[in-house]
Each structure stands twice: as C-alpha cells, then as structure tokens.
Design an enzyme around this catalytic site. Structure first.
Site, mmCIF file in Angstrom:
data_model
loop_
_atom_site.group_PDB
_atom_site.id
_atom_site.type_symbol
_atom_site.label_atom_id
_atom_site.label_comp_id
_atom_site.label_asym_id
_atom_site.label_seq_id
_atom_site.Cartn_x
_atom_site.Cartn_y
_atom_site.Cartn_z
ATOM 1 N N THR A 1 0.834 -1.203 0.000
ATOM 2 C CA THR A 1 0.000 0.000 0.000
ATOM 3 C C THR A 1 0.867 1.251 0.000
ATOM 4 O O THR A 1 1.972 1.229 0.536
ATOM 5 C CB THR A 1 -0.841 -0.037 1.287
ATOM 6 O OG1 THR A 1 -1.723 -1.124 1.165
ATOM 7 C CG2 THR A 1 -1.596 1.229 1.545
ATOM 8 N N THR B 1 0.023 1.109 7.001
ATOM 9 C CA THR B 1 0.170 0.018 6.023
ATOM 10 C C THR B 1 0.455 -1.276 6.764
ATOM 11 O O THR B 1 1.194 -1.287 7.736
ATOM 12 C CB THR B 1 1.299 0.291 5.008
ATOM 13 O OG1 THR B 1 1.394 -0.840 4.139
ATOM 14 C CG2 THR B 1 2.640 0.551 5.657
HETATM 15 N N1 ASP Z 1 -3.415 -2.362 4.616
HETATM 16 C C1 ASP Z 1 -3.616 -2.921 3.316
HETATM 17 C C2 ASP Z 1 -4.812 -3.837 3.362
HETATM 18 O O1 ASP Z 1 -4.949 -4.594 4.287
HETATM 19 C C3 ASP Z 1 -2.455 -3.677 2.787
HETATM 20 C C4 ASP Z 1 -1.150 -2.955 2.843
HETATM 21 O O2 ASP Z 1 -0.954 -2.074 3.664
HETATM 22 O O3 ASP Z 1 -0.268 -3.270 2.050
HETATM 23 O O4 ASP Z 1 -5.584 -3.800 2.429
#
Ligand code: ASP
Length: 314
Positions: free
Chosen positions: A181, A231
C-alpha cells in the site's frame, strides 16, 4: 517561515536486503525519492497539504513497484479491486472509495468524493459511476497487468482458503501477502495537515474484501494536531483503529509523536498479532515512521530536516 514537510510510505512487509537485487533497490529508492520531491516542491511553493498528499500518492500509484493503482495485486478471482482515501486535517473533511476497478488513480477519485460529494465513502459500481460522471480517468485491464503480481497470485490462489480461514504464522503471512500500500502525510506552510492511502489490498483477497486503507480512522486520519497513514495487515489495523488511536493518544498523553506511534505499532498492534507500520507527521513538523515487519518503504523530508529514503530496518 513556518515549518512544513511530508512523509510517504510504499508498504511494509518482508523487505530485506537479501531478497533484493541492486537494480530493484535502486528502482524503489528512485521512485520514493521522486514522489518525495514532487511533494516537497509543492509544499515549498505554498501548496495545501491535501494537494500534496494526492500528488505524491499519484506518483506511487503510477508505478508498478507498489501495490496501488497500476501495481495493484490480484484478488482471488484474478481481478484488481482498489481502495483509497484522503483526509483534510484542517476541517476533518474526507473522501474514500473501495472495491473500485480500472480507475487509474483511486486517490484522485477519493479526492473528488471529498471535494464534491455529500458522502464520505463510495464503493464498487457506485463509486465507478461517480468516477464516470466526474471525468475521472479509467484504464483497461492491460494497464494494470503485471507479470510478477500474477505469479505471486498463482502461487497462493489454490491454497488461500486455508491460509485466510485459519491462523497462520507471521512468517506465512509475510511471505504470502505483499503489503505494498502507498500513503502520504503532509504539513503545509499554513500549518494544515492531511493524509492519504491507496492500495490494491492483499494478494488473493476475497472478492469484496476491504482492508483498513480506505477506512477513516484505521488506514488514515488527520486533524489539526497530527496526520497518520497506515500500512500492513488491514484486518488488525481495522480492529485497533490504528490511525485514530495514534491521533487521539497524542492529544490525551504527554508522550512524543515517536513514542505514541511506536507504542501503537510495537505494542498494541503487535500484541494482537498485527503486522505493519505507520507514517505520521505532527503540527510541529516532527515525523515518526515505525514498523514491526522486517522492512517498510518510506521517506520523509521537512523544512527542518534533510530526511531520508529507507526500506530496511536501518
Ligand atoms: N493495509 C492494506 C490492506 O490490508 C495492505 C497494505 O498495507 O499493504 O488492504
């Protein structure tokens, strides 16, 4: 001149030097530096933090290196569904979209929701219709197809049911989910804060699954005090309302930004098995970027500090 600055992230996860080639390392460093410079120049010219959050995230969404926009991961059906949100700390306005397909820059769609919609959060077809009505750019499936992402997905598509439905070791989660993300937090010369996040979610997610990234309070939050973007393993960030927890803890405690962020990531989140990190900036231009995974793509620069571009735990 008042202090200004920004921090960005490109995801936390199993990011370790031994898994990198020098070329890939350089590519990540260059893209993070480019996004940081785009944002910093805007801030230096007096642009509002909200624009800066959007523009820096767009740079990362347009790169296949990160799990957002062009580089988004595949869900269990082999499709790409993206989530994004943006928040203005000056007046607590926010825009969010989830489960959207073929939108070139989901962060721009979220910004449009903030700017002109009576609502805060639009999902799926409704969000796509809103995008069409407002001349937001779409791209076809080929634009989003990335061979590496497809291979990541193929490796786990048949094993996913047990992996997601049963508890896994942290190592499995890290190896099977590429958290990539992207996010940005910014403080502008007027003293206003903003934050944004954009993601393709996690590889092999169920159709319709939404993580923390577009959820105001979990994936991001901004007020007059502080801006946060998260994230990591979204389900845990949702349950801990991570971004809001940080902002409120700053208001209610005498701890520093760094102490609060570290406590949230390394204690509160880690205690329930949550993996990931945050970036945060406060109204004084102080920055914190803690994570409890082996690495996190991250960078910051303020008018007081030269800043850095980093990916490993050093
Ligand atoms: N937080 C994001 C999700 O769970 C994934 C990420 O941070 O890469 O969709």
């Amino acid at each position: 001149m008042k202090v200004f600055g920004l921090a960005i992230h490109g995801g936390a996860g199993n990011i370790q030097k031994e898994y990198m080639t020098p070329e890939l390392e350089r590519a990540y460093e260059e893209k993070l530096s480019e996004a940081l410079e785009v944002g910093y120049k805007l801030l230096a010219s007096g642009a509002p933090s909200l624009n800066v959050a959007e523009e820096t995230i767009k740079v990362l969404e347009d790169s296949p290196l990160f799990n957002a926009g062009k580089g988004s991961v595949f869900n269990h059906q082999g499709k790409i569904e993206m989530d994004a949100a943006i928040m203005n700390g000056e007046n607590l306005t926010a825009g969010a979209v989830a489960g959207v397909k073929n939108i070139k820059n989901p962060i721009t769609l979220a910004r449009k929701v903030l700017d002109i919609s009576d609502h805060v959060f639009l999902i799926g077809e409704g969000a796509e219709q809103f995008a069409k009505d407002n001349s937001i750019d779409f791209e076809d499936d080929r634009y989003f197809f990335d061979h590496k992402r497809w291979e990541q997905f193929q490796k786990i598509r048949d094993t996913e049911a047990t992996q997601l439905d049963h508890s896994q070791s942290n190592v499995d989660i890290l190896e099977n989910n590429k958290f990539g993300t992207v996010g940005a937090v910014a403080l502008d010369q007027q003293g206003n804060l903003a934050s944004g996040s954009s993601t393709g979610g996690v590889t092999n997610k169920k159709h319709g699954r939404v993580g923390d990234s577009p959820v105001i309070g979990s994936g991001l939050y901004a007020n007059h005090q502080c801006a946060v973007s998260s994230t990591g393993h979204g389900e845990y960030f949702l349950r801990n309302v991570v971004a809001y927890d940080i902002v409120k803890s700053i208001e209610l405690s005498s701890l520093s930004l760094k102490e609060v962020c570290e406590n949230t990531i390394n204690k509160k989140l880690a205690d329930i098995g949550g993996l990931g990190g945050v970036i945060a900036i406060d109204k004084n231009g102080l920055v914190a970027m803690p994570f409890n995974t082996p690495g996190m793509y991250r960078a910051f620069k303020t008018s007081n500090e030269e800043g850095c571009v980093r990916m490993y735990d050093y």
